[in-house]
Motif scaffolding. Structure first.
Motif, mmCIF file in Angstrom:
data_model
loop_
_atom_site.group_PDB
_atom_site.id
_atom_site.type_symbol
_atom_site.label_atom_id
_atom_site.label_comp_id
_atom_site.label_asym_id
_atom_site.label_seq_id
_atom_site.Cartn_x
_atom_site.Cartn_y
_atom_site.Cartn_z
ATOM 1 N N LYS A 170 0.818 -1.208 0.000
ATOM 2 C CA LYS A 170 0.000 0.000 0.000
ATOM 3 C C LYS A 170 0.850 1.255 0.000
ATOM 4 C CE LYS A 170 -4.351 -1.558 2.088
ATOM 5 N NZ LYS A 170 -5.259 -1.427 3.262
ATOM 6 N N GLU A 171 2.018 1.157 0.633
ATOM 7 C CA GLU A 171 2.926 2.298 0.695
ATOM 8 C C GLU A 171 3.761 2.426 -0.577
ATOM 9 O OE1 GLU A 171 3.113 4.648 3.055
ATOM 10 O OE2 GLU A 171 1.413 3.698 4.061
ATOM 11 N N GLY A 172 3.550 1.524 -1.524
ATOM 12 C CA GLY A 172 4.230 1.636 -2.812
ATOM 13 C C GLY A 172 5.362 0.662 -3.046
ATOM 14 N N ALA A 173 5.541 -0.334 -2.174
ATOM 15 C CA ALA A 173 6.605 -1.312 -2.383
ATOM 16 C C ALA A 173 6.379 -2.067 -3.688
ATOM 17 C CB ALA A 173 6.665 -2.295 -1.213
ATOM 18 N N PHE A 174 7.446 -2.402 -4.371
ATOM 19 C CA PHE A 174 7.343 -3.121 -5.637
ATOM 20 C C PHE A 174 7.057 -4.602 -5.394
ATOM 21 C CE2 PHE A 174 9.108 -5.378 -9.320
ATOM 22 C CZ PHE A 174 8.432 -4.730 -10.335
ATOM 23 N N ASP A 175 7.635 -5.156 -4.313
ATOM 24 C CA ASP A 175 7.417 -6.560 -3.988
ATOM 25 C C ASP A 175 7.723 -6.784 -2.513
ATOM 26 O OD1 ASP A 175 6.803 -9.244 -4.287
ATOM 27 O OD2 ASP A 175 8.004 -9.474 -6.116
ATOM 28 N N PHE A 176 7.232 -7.889 -1.984
ATOM 29 C CA PHE A 176 7.458 -8.229 -0.584
ATOM 30 C C PHE A 176 7.792 -9.720 -0.526
ATOM 31 C CE2 PHE A 176 6.415 -9.365 3.757
ATOM 32 C CZ PHE A 176 6.848 -8.258 4.490
ATOM 33 N N LEU A 177 9.037 -10.039 -0.212
ATOM 34 C CA LEU A 177 9.526 -11.410 -0.201
ATOM 35 C C LEU A 177 9.955 -11.797 1.215
ATOM 36 C CD1 LEU A 177 11.814 -11.105 -3.366
ATOM 37 C CD2 LEU A 177 9.437 -11.889 -3.290
ATOM 38 N N THR A 178 9.968 -13.090 1.472
ATOM 39 C CA THR A 178 10.370 -13.558 2.797
ATOM 40 C C THR A 178 11.600 -14.458 2.694
ATOM 41 O OG1 THR A 178 8.799 -15.397 2.637
ATOM 42 C CG2 THR A 178 8.050 -13.392 3.753
ATOM 43 N N LYS A 179 12.392 -14.436 3.740
ATOM 44 C CA LYS A 179 13.574 -15.293 3.824
ATOM 45 C C LYS A 179 13.179 -16.653 4.404
ATOM 46 C CE LYS A 179 16.393 -11.253 5.055
ATOM 47 N NZ LYS A 179 17.141 -10.595 6.144
ATOM 48 N N PRO A 180 13.789 -17.741 3.930
ATOM 49 C CA PRO A 180 14.739 -17.780 2.814
ATOM 50 C C PRO A 180 13.998 -17.651 1.485
ATOM 51 C CG PRO A 180 14.320 -19.989 3.618
ATOM 52 C CD PRO A 180 13.603 -19.071 4.553
ATOM 53 N N VAL A 181 14.586 -16.940 0.556
ATOM 54 C CA VAL A 181 13.916 -16.699 -0.717
ATOM 55 C C VAL A 181 14.491 -17.617 -1.788
ATOM 56 C CG1 VAL A 181 15.544 -14.886 -1.407
ATOM 57 C CG2 VAL A 181 13.212 -14.884 -2.339
ATOM 58 N N GLN A 182 13.629 -18.087 -2.675
ATOM 59 C CA GLN A 182 14.088 -18.903 -3.793
ATOM 60 C C GLN A 182 14.849 -18.023 -4.786
ATOM 61 O OE1 GLN A 182 13.704 -22.299 -4.186
ATOM 62 N NE2 GLN A 182 12.844 -22.256 -2.098
ATOM 63 N N THR A 183 15.925 -18.563 -5.330
ATOM 64 C CA THR A 183 16.762 -17.802 -6.266
ATOM 65 C C THR A 183 15.940 -17.251 -7.434
ATOM 66 O OG1 THR A 183 18.753 -19.079 -5.732
ATOM 67 C CG2 THR A 183 18.732 -17.910 -7.836
ATOM 68 N N ASP A 184 15.148 -18.125 -8.049
ATOM 69 C CA ASP A 184 14.356 -17.685 -9.211
ATOM 70 C C ASP A 184 13.358 -16.600 -8.821
ATOM 71 O OD1 ASP A 184 15.681 -19.458 -10.801
ATOM 72 O OD2 ASP A 184 14.076 -20.958 -10.858
ATOM 73 N N GLN A 185 12.785 -16.707 -7.651
ATOM 74 C CA GLN A 185 11.805 -15.717 -7.193
ATOM 75 C C GLN A 185 12.463 -14.351 -7.037
ATOM 76 O OE1 GLN A 185 10.145 -16.475 -3.307
ATOM 77 N NE2 GLN A 185 8.313 -15.237 -3.705
ATOM 78 N N LEU A 186 13.650 -14.335 -6.443
ATOM 79 C CA LEU A 186 14.351 -13.066 -6.253
ATOM 80 C C LEU A 186 14.779 -12.463 -7.584
ATOM 81 C CD1 LEU A 186 15.632 -10.970 -4.364
ATOM 82 C CD2 LEU A 186 17.693 -12.400 -4.323
ATOM 83 N N LEU A 187 15.366 -13.280 -8.449
ATOM 84 C CA LEU A 187 15.843 -12.765 -9.733
ATOM 85 C C LEU A 187 14.685 -12.327 -10.634
ATOM 86 C CD1 LEU A 187 18.804 -15.199 -10.545
ATOM 87 C CD2 LEU A 187 18.870 -12.932 -9.477
ATOM 88 N N ASP A 188 13.570 -13.030 -10.546
ATOM 89 C CA ASP A 188 12.381 -12.611 -11.315
ATOM 90 C C ASP A 188 11.889 -11.245 -10.829
ATOM 91 O OD1 ASP A 188 12.415 -14.889 -12.823
ATOM 92 O OD2 ASP A 188 10.784 -15.897 -11.762
ATOM 93 N N ALA A 189 11.931 -11.031 -9.516
ATOM 94 C CA ALA A 189 11.498 -9.746 -8.960
ATOM 95 C C ALA A 189 12.422 -8.619 -9.412
ATOM 96 C CB ALA A 189 11.462 -9.828 -7.432
ATOM 97 N N ILE A 190 13.716 -8.881 -9.427
ATOM 98 C CA ILE A 190 14.676 -7.869 -9.867
ATOM 99 C C ILE A 190 14.476 -7.564 -11.352
ATOM 100 C CG2 ILE A 190 17.119 -7.371 -10.254
ATOM 101 C CD1 ILE A 190 17.726 -9.031 -7.740
ATOM 102 N N ALA A 191 14.282 -8.617 -12.155
ATOM 103 C CA ALA A 191 14.054 -8.418 -13.594
ATOM 104 C C ALA A 191 12.795 -7.598 -13.837
ATOM 105 C CB ALA A 191 13.947 -9.775 -14.300
#
Length: 209
Positions: free
Chosen positions: A100-121
């Motif tokens: 709601k405050e404008g974050a692009f994504d919200f991930l939790t640790k431990p994060v899957q590699t593909d999930q993190l890289l997809d978010a960055i892409a």
């Protein structure tokens, strides 16, 4: 190298845990992105250059200034800058608030590699689209400024849907003169058809702040 990382894109990692910073930095770097890590919100803000395309991955629980507070600081400096959270103690309520405050994504640790890289892409794509739109708007405004007052009147009438005969009557001109002005407008605005002229003009006005 990530297919989406062919152009420079700086990923900021903000986490007070050195082992996490090191692991994430290595992962992001291997994917082909530029990366900088920061142990605190203050360290990030001191190093933040808003002229460099990129995104930020924030831990929620930072010393002195937490993730939400840093998100607010970043938004005040550069509202379109993508901010993602990566936290080990997050919950649904926290994620909803962040988005709601404008974050692009919200991930939790431990994060899957593909999930993190997809978010960055995805963040990189968002930045590229924002830059393209900004450049397109600036180019449109520059072209608009090149029109004479009469050409501007003709442009306004064309966009409003008026025919050459109607424009001639409204502006007190010969229809042949209107056609000449219209041709000059299209050349200066870099379009080939009336439909394209109308579409570009309407789109830029809608997108304008």
């Amino acid at each position: 190298m990530s297919e989406d990382a062919t152009e420079p894109f700086l990923v900021h990692i903000v986490d007070d845990d050195e082992s996490i910073r090191r692991a994430l930095s290595r992962l992001v770097s291997i994917a082909g992105y530029d990366v900088r890590s920061h142990a605190s919100a203050e360290a990030f803000l001191n190093d933040f250059d808003h002229d460099v395309p990129g995104c930020a991955i924030l831990d929620m629980y930072l010393p002195r200034m937490n993730g939400f507070e840093l998100q607010e600081k970043i938004a005040a400096i550069l509202p379109a800058f993508p901010v993602m959270f990566l936290t080990g103690r997050g919950d649904i309520g926290m994620g909803v608030k962040a988005m709601k405050e404008g974050a692009f994504d919200f991930l939790t640790k431990p994060v899957q590699t593909d999930q993190l890289l997809d978010a960055i892409a995805a963040a990189k794509t968002r930045v590229s689209e924002t830059q393209a739109d900004t450049h397109g708007t600036a180019r449109y405004e520059q072209r608009l400024q090149s029109l004479t007052p009469r050409e501007t009147e003709v442009l306004e009438a064309v966009v409003a849907g008026s025919l050459n005969k109607q424009i001639a009557h409204e502006l007190g001109l010969a229809e042949k003169t209107v056609k000449v002005h219209r041709a000059r407008v299209m050349k200066k605005m870099g379009v080939r058809t009336i439909a394209e002229l109308v579409r570009v003009s309407v789109t830029r006005r809608i997108d304008a702040p």
